[in-house]
Write a protein that holds these residues in place. Structure first.
Motif, PDB file in Angstrom:
ATOM      1  N   GLN A  30       0.834  -1.199   0.000  1.00 56.25           N
ATOM      2  CA  GLN A  30       0.000   0.000   0.000  1.00 56.25           C
ATOM      3  C   GLN A  30       0.871   1.253   0.000  1.00 56.25           C
ATOM      4  O   GLN A  30       0.487   2.281  -0.563  1.00 56.25           O
ATOM      5  CB  GLN A  30      -0.951   0.003   1.195  1.00 56.25           C
ATOM      6  N   ARG A  57       0.397   4.469  -2.316  1.00 57.43           N
ATOM      7  CA  ARG A  57       0.301   5.811  -1.722  1.00 57.43           C
ATOM      8  C   ARG A  57       1.328   6.745  -2.368  1.00 57.43           C
ATOM      9  O   ARG A  57       1.031   7.916  -2.644  1.00 57.43           O
ATOM     10  CB  ARG A  57       0.518   5.724  -0.212  1.00 57.43           C
ATOM     11  N   TRP A 100      -6.547  -1.330  -1.687  1.00 60.83           N
ATOM     12  CA  TRP A 100      -5.511  -0.351  -1.335  1.00 60.83           C
ATOM     13  C   TRP A 100      -5.543   0.852  -2.282  1.00 60.83           C
ATOM     14  O   TRP A 100      -5.395   1.997  -1.853  1.00 60.83           O
ATOM     15  CB  TRP A 100      -4.138  -1.009  -1.387  1.00 60.83           C
ATOM     16  N   SER A 101      -5.690   0.562  -3.560  1.00 59.02           N
ATOM     17  CA  SER A 101      -5.704   1.639  -4.558  1.00 59.02           C
ATOM     18  C   SER A 101      -6.858   2.592  -4.305  1.00 59.02           C
ATOM     19  O   SER A 101      -6.700   3.824  -4.359  1.00 59.02           O
ATOM     20  CB  SER A 101      -5.803   1.048  -5.966  1.00 59.02           C
ATOM     21  N   GLU A 105      -6.283   4.834  -1.491  1.00 59.49           N
ATOM     22  CA  GLU A 105      -5.344   5.914  -1.821  1.00 59.49           C
ATOM     23  C   GLU A 105      -5.917   6.875  -2.863  1.00 59.49           C
ATOM     24  O   GLU A 105      -5.188   7.653  -3.476  1.00 59.49           O
ATOM     25  CB  GLU A 105      -4.028   5.323  -2.309  1.00 59.49           C
TER      26      GLU A 105
END
Length: 700
Positions: free
Chosen positions: A208, A212, A254-255, A258
């Motif tokens: 992640q 980020r 995760w994407s 972010e």
């Protein structure tokens, strides 16, 4: 395909510095189809900023009677310009800008908020606007009265969208806004698409923190190329391995956390098994259906920030293009059917369809347009890939410079795509782009300055045609172990090209002979709409007249300045100066001391042959090979110029030039004349003689 990516830092601004400017307004009512019933409030925030560009979000709250149809007017105090908008159409007249609603967010109920965003450009300062007017009413945050009862909304409030666009960055039914909001994009290349698993092709496990960092560098979307063929069971179910699917979902999660849009596809499956479709239609279609049925079911709950791409670089074995077009059409149509029927958010999710080979030749664009016409689905986008003019992309056939051939290939490609799709209201994602052989593992294949010109041009020409670009990064741009760009200047040019133009020059190198008197040297400036501001060495500005002169587009460095910059004139780069322009990144110029390269005799074999070479500060640009009768020798026998690194390679540390086995594999016995071209303009002539597997060489 697998090739390259991007980098740089986006400066996050605090609420104070970045300007969450809440502006309040009231006033008198005026209407466009309905009225802004005497009160409104605007929250303007600069969510991110970088040199020359910024991203802003605007939230408009209606404090009065319901509005159906709106326009918001403001004036930028520092000359800023909107370059790309989503959830509204923005136009400008001088410093005054007007945002008009999209079809899906025209209605604003009382106390409801509608939001839109944009990318902008700036120079000097980026001061936030201080006043806004909604449908002619100044937004002060107060209600100053009621609207006139004689004016009624032309459209009933019941026509309001079922989901407020203010809570969804991608309203259903607007793929153009979704794709615009994805600009710019980045590929997680050679990772989930690697065979057989995520780290097999040299990249570390995705974290992640990596995602980020990618977002912090200004990227708004990520393409996840995924190869599924090694991660599912046998026919007929082709059950996807749960661990693999969960890993893909984890990276999607995760994407999204972010704040990235995500594009997911079937990647190397295209050449592993989908390409057998012409001769194995039933089995390939069964497998294709099984995968997309499982993926659609698994991912249907994700928001509209997740997009699906049917196939990466579709190709079919042993058929002509004309025979391939209906085959790709069948797969694309089936993909859309499967996803749409899976329900949930898939009913309106933006689906991305490729051309054959993701190539932008006109017949391939026409074939995909026929598919769009057949589907008549409002939530589709097209995708092509772009790796530039092939001789330049791999350095063959003398393609060493960003010249008119490269420029015409670029503009011709983007023009065709714009005319075929964008002008019809179909958004386009350039799903992969870079140059094929630009790689930190193969330095010198493409000269750095020529590469920077290419990057600058791609950014500009894509931007003015409203194309969203997703750079291919297999690790050659961003070092995923250190989260540092391998070449900061390359990233700086990427970044600048998203919002503005940068000046360049005919070269980023000035060679001065080590053994003779130094004379003045000239370069041609490519202003690209900018204004030349001067030359600097570090923080010291060079003197116009004494150190350099400019006549039209010709920049001349004086002999006195070059003598000072060359210092003790050791071979190689003695100094770096930079030309600065009114916008964009500076153009670095290396001052290099050199003498003509020399070479010596050698012997070896077709599997191991090197030419002793004293480069003496110079760099190799390309190599030609000819037989005694002047015809091209070696591979690519349609040109005398061979492919850099594939057929020959300089080793500056060892003071040699390597002739590869791939070169000798197509060289006849006998004498071959080699001509080496160097970036200073120097050339050397070298002769090799092959007899079976034995090779000898010399300068005579």
């Amino acid at each position: 395909m697998s090739v390259e990516g991007i980098r740089r830092t986006r400066w996050r601004l605090s609420a104070l510095a970045g300007g969450v400017v809440a502006l309040l307004v009231a006033g008198m009512a005026m209407a466009v189809n309905a009225q802004a019933a005497a009160g409104c409030r605007v929250a303007y925030s600069t969510t991110s900023q970088w040199p020359g560009g910024f991203t802003a979000n605007v939230g408009v709250t209606n404090l009065g009677d319901p509005v159906n149809g709106w326009s918001l007017v403001w004036t930028f105090p520092s000359g800023q310009r909107v370059t790309q908008a989503w959830n509204a159409t923005v136009t400008a007249s001088g410093n005054q800008h007007t945002a008009v609603n999209a079809s899906y967010n025209a209605a604003i109920a009382t106390n409801a908020t509608v939001s839109f965003g944009f990318n902008g450009s700036w120079s000097g300062t980026n001061t936030a606007p201080t006043s806004f007017a909604l449908n002619g009413v100044a937004c002060t945050g107060n209600v100053g009265g009621t609207t006139s009862p004689t004016v009624s909304p032309s459209v009933s409030p019941s026509s309001s969208p079922s989901a407020s666009p203010s809570t969804s960055p991608q309203p259903p039914g607007n793929p153009m806004a979704t794709v615009a909001a994805m600009q710019p994009g980045w590929n997680l290349g050679n990772t989930l698409d690697a065979i057989p698993d995520e780290t097999a092709w040299g990249n570390p496990l995705t974290t992640q923190a990596l995602l980020r960092h990618v977002r912090s560098q200004g990227y708004r979307s990520i393409r996840l190329p995924v190869t599924w063929s090694n991660h599912h069971g046998p026919a007929p179910a082709y059950t996807i391995d749960a661990t693999w699917l969960n890993r893909v979902r984890q990276i999607i999660d995760w994407s999204l956390q972010e704040d990235l849009y995500v594009l997911v596809n079937l990647h190397h499956d295209s050449w592993q098994w989908i390409n057998t479709y012409p001769s194995d239609r039933a089995n390939v279609m069964e497998r294709y259906r099984a995968l997309w049925t499982q993926l659609s079911t698994s991912l249907r709950g994700y928001s509209g920030r997740v997009l699906f791409e049917s196939i990466n670089e579709p190709q079919f074995a042993n058929v002509t293009d004309d025979q391939a077009y209906p085959l790709l059409n069948e797969l694309n149509v089936e993909f859309v059917r499967i996803v749409r029927q899976s329900g949930g958010n898939n009913a309106t999710r933006v689906l991305v369809l490729p051309t054959l080979f993701t190539n932008a030749d006109q017949p391939k664009l026409d074939a995909l347009n026929a598919t769009f016409n057949q589907l008549n689905d409002p939530n589709l986008a097209a995708t092509v890939h772009f790796y530039g003019w092939w001789p330049f992309s791999v350095n063959i056939a003398g393609g060493t410079r960003y010249d008119s051939n490269v420029e015409q290939d670029l503009t011709g490609t983007f023009d065709r795509v714009q005319n075929a799709f964008v002008n019809r209201g179909i958004p386009v994602i350039v799903g992969e782009w870079a140059l094929l052989n630009w790689d930190h593992n193969r330095p010198g294949v493409i000269e750095r300055g020529e590469f920077l010109k290419f990057l600058e041009a791609v950014g500009y020409h894509a931007r003015i045609r409203n194309l969203t670009t997703m750079v291919w990064d297999a690790g050659q741009f961003l070092n995923r172990n250190t989260l540092q760009w391998r070449d900061q200047g390359v990233y700086e040019m990427f970044k600048a090209s998203w919002t503005t133009r940068s000046g360049t020059a005919s070269s980023d190198q000035v060679y001065v002979p080590r053994g003779t008197a130094i004379t003045s040297k000239s370069l041609s400036l490519n202003l690209n709409g900018t204004t030349f501001r001067g030359l600097w060495q570090g923080n010291t500005q060079l003197a116009n007249g004494a150190d350099y002169t400019v006549s039209g587009a010709t920049l001349t460095l004086t002999a006195a300045a070059l003598t000072r910059l060359a210092g003790n004139r050791a071979y190689g780069v003695n100094a770096t100066i930079e030309a600065r322009f009114s916008t964009g990144v500076p153009w670095q110029i290396s001052v290099i001391s050199n003498d003509p390269p020399t070479q010596a005799g050698a012997s070896g074999t077709t599997s191991s042959f090197t030419i002793p070479t004293q480069f003496r500060g110079d760099q190799l640009a390309t190599m030609e090979a000819r037989y005694a009768d002047g015809t091209p020798a070696g591979p690519a026998n349609w040109t005398t110029y061979k492919e850099f690194w594939q057929h020959f390679q300089p080793d500056y540390n060892a003071n040699t030039i390597i002739l590869k086995p791939e070169f000798f594999a197509e060289v006849n016995d006998g004498r071959v004349t080699l001509t080496f071209h160097f970036w200073s303009g120097a050339t050397t002539t070298y002769f090799i003689t092959r007899s079976g597997t034995t090779v000898t060489g010399g300068t005579t």
